[in-house]
Design a protein around this motif. Structure first.
Motif, PDB file in Angstrom:
ATOM      1  N   ALA A 283      -7.119  11.855   5.594  1.00 50.38           N
ATOM      2  CA  ALA A 283      -7.196  13.009   4.691  1.00 50.38           C
ATOM      3  C   ALA A 283      -6.108  12.936   3.632  1.00 50.38           C
ATOM      4  O   ALA A 283      -6.337  13.293   2.467  1.00 50.38           O
ATOM      5  N   TRP A 284      -4.908  12.467   4.031  1.00 48.99           N
ATOM      6  CA  TRP A 284      -3.835  12.322   3.040  1.00 48.99           C
ATOM      7  C   TRP A 284      -4.192  11.282   1.995  1.00 48.99           C
ATOM      8  O   TRP A 284      -3.993  11.496   0.791  1.00 48.99           O
ATOM      9  N   VAL A 285      -4.715  10.135   2.427  1.00 48.12           N
ATOM     10  CA  VAL A 285      -5.100   9.084   1.480  1.00 48.12           C
ATOM     11  C   VAL A 285      -6.109   9.627   0.471  1.00 48.12           C
ATOM     12  O   VAL A 285      -5.995   9.407  -0.741  1.00 48.12           O
ATOM     13  N   ASP A 286      -7.098  10.370   0.966  1.00 45.20           N
ATOM     14  CA  ASP A 286      -8.088  10.963   0.061  1.00 45.20           C
ATOM     15  C   ASP A 286      -7.433  12.016  -0.840  1.00 45.20           C
ATOM     16  O   ASP A 286      -7.761  12.127  -2.024  1.00 45.20           O
ATOM     17  N   GLY A 287      -6.489  12.779  -0.270  1.00 47.19           N
ATOM     18  CA  GLY A 287      -5.850  13.847  -1.030  1.00 47.19           C
ATOM     19  C   GLY A 287      -4.991  13.324  -2.166  1.00 47.19           C
ATOM     20  O   GLY A 287      -5.023  13.862  -3.280  1.00 47.19           O
ATOM     21  N   ILE A 288      -4.226  12.258  -1.913  1.00 45.99           N
ATOM     22  CA  ILE A 288      -3.369  11.714  -2.964  1.00 45.99           C
ATOM     23  C   ILE A 288      -4.187  10.936  -3.986  1.00 45.99           C
ATOM     24  O   ILE A 288      -3.863  10.920  -5.186  1.00 45.99           O
ATOM     25  N   SER A 289      -5.281  10.315  -3.535  1.00 46.53           N
ATOM     26  CA  SER A 289      -6.106   9.522  -4.455  1.00 46.53           C
ATOM     27  C   SER A 289      -6.876  10.392  -5.432  1.00 46.53           C
ATOM     28  O   SER A 289      -7.274   9.917  -6.506  1.00 46.53           O
ATOM     29  N   GLN A 290      -7.090  11.667  -5.078  1.00 47.07           N
ATOM     30  CA  GLN A 290      -7.889  12.532  -5.944  1.00 47.07           C
ATOM     31  C   GLN A 290      -7.232  12.764  -7.309  1.00 47.07           C
ATOM     32  O   GLN A 290      -7.907  13.149  -8.263  1.00 47.07           O
TER      33      GLN A 290
ATOM     34  N   GLU B  35      -4.124   3.198 -10.483  1.00 47.34           N
ATOM     35  CA  GLU B  35      -5.115   2.440  -9.719  1.00 47.34           C
ATOM     36  C   GLU B  35      -4.429   1.514  -8.724  1.00 47.34           C
ATOM     37  O   GLU B  35      -4.921   1.308  -7.609  1.00 47.34           O
ATOM     38  N   GLN B  36      -3.284   0.978  -9.105  1.00 46.90           N
ATOM     39  CA  GLN B  36      -2.525   0.128  -8.179  1.00 46.90           C
ATOM     40  C   GLN B  36      -2.074   0.918  -6.964  1.00 46.90           C
ATOM     41  O   GLN B  36      -2.121   0.423  -5.827  1.00 46.90           O
ATOM     42  N   ASP B  37      -1.649   2.151  -7.172  1.00 41.57           N
ATOM     43  CA  ASP B  37      -1.245   3.006  -6.052  1.00 41.57           C
ATOM     44  C   ASP B  37      -2.397   3.221  -5.088  1.00 41.57           C
ATOM     45  O   ASP B  37      -2.237   3.137  -3.860  1.00 41.57           O
ATOM     46  N   VAL B  38      -3.569   3.525  -5.629  1.00 37.41           N
ATOM     47  CA  VAL B  38      -4.727   3.800  -4.777  1.00 37.41           C
ATOM     48  C   VAL B  38      -5.074   2.573  -3.933  1.00 37.41           C
ATOM     49  O   VAL B  38      -5.430   2.694  -2.752  1.00 37.41           O
ATOM     50  N   LYS B  39      -4.949   1.395  -4.501  1.00 41.83           N
ATOM     51  CA  LYS B  39      -5.192   0.178  -3.732  1.00 41.83           C
ATOM     52  C   LYS B  39      -4.192   0.064  -2.578  1.00 41.83           C
ATOM     53  O   LYS B  39      -4.557  -0.335  -1.458  1.00 41.83           O
ATOM     54  N   ILE B  40      -2.943   0.415  -2.845  1.00 41.89           N
ATOM     55  CA  ILE B  40      -1.925   0.388  -1.780  1.00 41.89           C
ATOM     56  C   ILE B  40      -2.282   1.384  -0.688  1.00 41.89           C
ATOM     57  O   ILE B  40      -2.242   1.059   0.508  1.00 41.89           O
ATOM     58  N   TYR B  41      -2.640   2.608  -1.083  1.00 41.45           N
ATOM     59  CA  TYR B  41      -2.965   3.636  -0.089  1.00 41.45           C
ATOM     60  C   TYR B  41      -4.150   3.203   0.781  1.00 41.45           C
ATOM     61  O   TYR B  41      -4.122   3.369   2.004  1.00 41.45           O
ATOM     62  N   ASN B  42      -5.172   2.663   0.151  1.00 43.91           N
ATOM     63  CA  ASN B  42      -6.352   2.258   0.919  1.00 43.91           C
ATOM     64  C   ASN B  42      -6.077   1.065   1.817  1.00 43.91           C
ATOM     65  O   ASN B  42      -6.724   0.908   2.862  1.00 43.91           O
ATOM     66  N   SER B  43      -5.081   0.256   1.459  1.00 43.88           N
ATOM     67  CA  SER B  43      -4.743  -0.896   2.296  1.00 43.88           C
ATOM     68  C   SER B  43      -4.100  -0.482   3.614  1.00 43.88           C
ATOM     69  O   SER B  43      -4.063  -1.273   4.565  1.00 43.88           O
TER      70      SER B  43
END
Length: 236
Positions: free
Chosen positions: A154-161, A116-124
């Motif tokens: 698309a990458w942010v969505d792809g890695i977050s999946q 979840e911490q990673d996803v927050k970084i990606y979305n930032s």
């Protein structure tokens, strides 16, 4: 004795590699009698277009197969893997699935799961207009400003999946910190048998320190080294 390496770049392809990981002075310092170095853009990135890049759940596995198939097509019987960021994830998978082909493995800025911490970084960093010109311009030169922005989202969505991946190999032996996390390739790490070096930038804003630690604990006989010399995700 000749040593063959394939360098696997991060997301977005070769321009990312040239600006961050494949510095010209590094190439010039290599002994050309000892080293053969191959680099390549994964399908949908950089100069490997068309096709348009997409991000199915197995996109890392697809990239790993493409990388190995390329080296075999070039008649290399055994070779080593050098992977940065997403390219490191690809290299981990390639090494696990092809132990008879891989001599050595070096990865940096890489992770085997998404927390979840990673996803927050990606979305930032989803909004590329907020990036520095130094980081954004090479990508805009390669893809065009609009297409780059779309590709990055698309990458942010792809890695977050991967956080939505059912089970996803999350039964790996070591507990994953920072809340719920799902595997990209955790279940494959015990299959890596070649000598492995894990490199981590202590100031890396994209990859928290628990990721290289997890790799170290789950890749048999691996070593980890950290550097504080740079403040970015890359080592350039």
């Amino acid at each position: 004795m000749s040593m063959e390496w394939i360098c696997i770049t991060s997301k977005l392809g070769q321009d990312s590699m040239q600006s961050c990981f494949f510095q010209e002075h590094w190439l010039e310092s290599l002994d050309k009698q000892r080293f053969s170095v191959v680099s390549w853009d994964p399908r949908g990135y950089g100069n490997s277009r068309p096709p348009q890049r997409d991000f199915p759940l197995d996109f890392f596995d697809r990239d790993a197969k493409d990388a190995v198939d390329l080296m075999l097509a070039l008649k290399f019987k055994r070779f080593s893997l050098l992977g940065w960021s997403d390219g490191g994830i690809t290299a981990l998978i390639a090494a696990a699935r092809n132990p008879s082909l891989i001599n050595k493995l070096v990865v940096w800025g890489s992770n085997a799961y998404v927390s979840e911490q990673d996803v927050k970084i990606y979305n930032s960093i989803r909004d590329v207009s907020a990036w520095s010109t130094r980081m954004r311009k090479p990508m805009e030169d390669m893809y065009g400003a609009q297409d780059f922005a779309k590709l990055w989202e698309a990458w942010v969505d792809g890695i977050s999946q991967f956080t939505q991946r059912p089970n996803g190999g999350c039964a790996a032996t070591q507990p994953k910190p920072s809340g719920c996390a799902c595997s990209i390739c955790c279940e494959l790490l015990p299959l890596i048998s070649c000598p492995t070096l894990i490199v981590h930038g202590e100031k890396d804003p994209m990859v928290p320190h628990f990721h290289p630690q997890y790799l170290l604990e789950n890749i048999r006989g691996s070593r980890c080294t950290a550097t504080s010399a740079v403040s970015d995700h890359d080592l350039g």
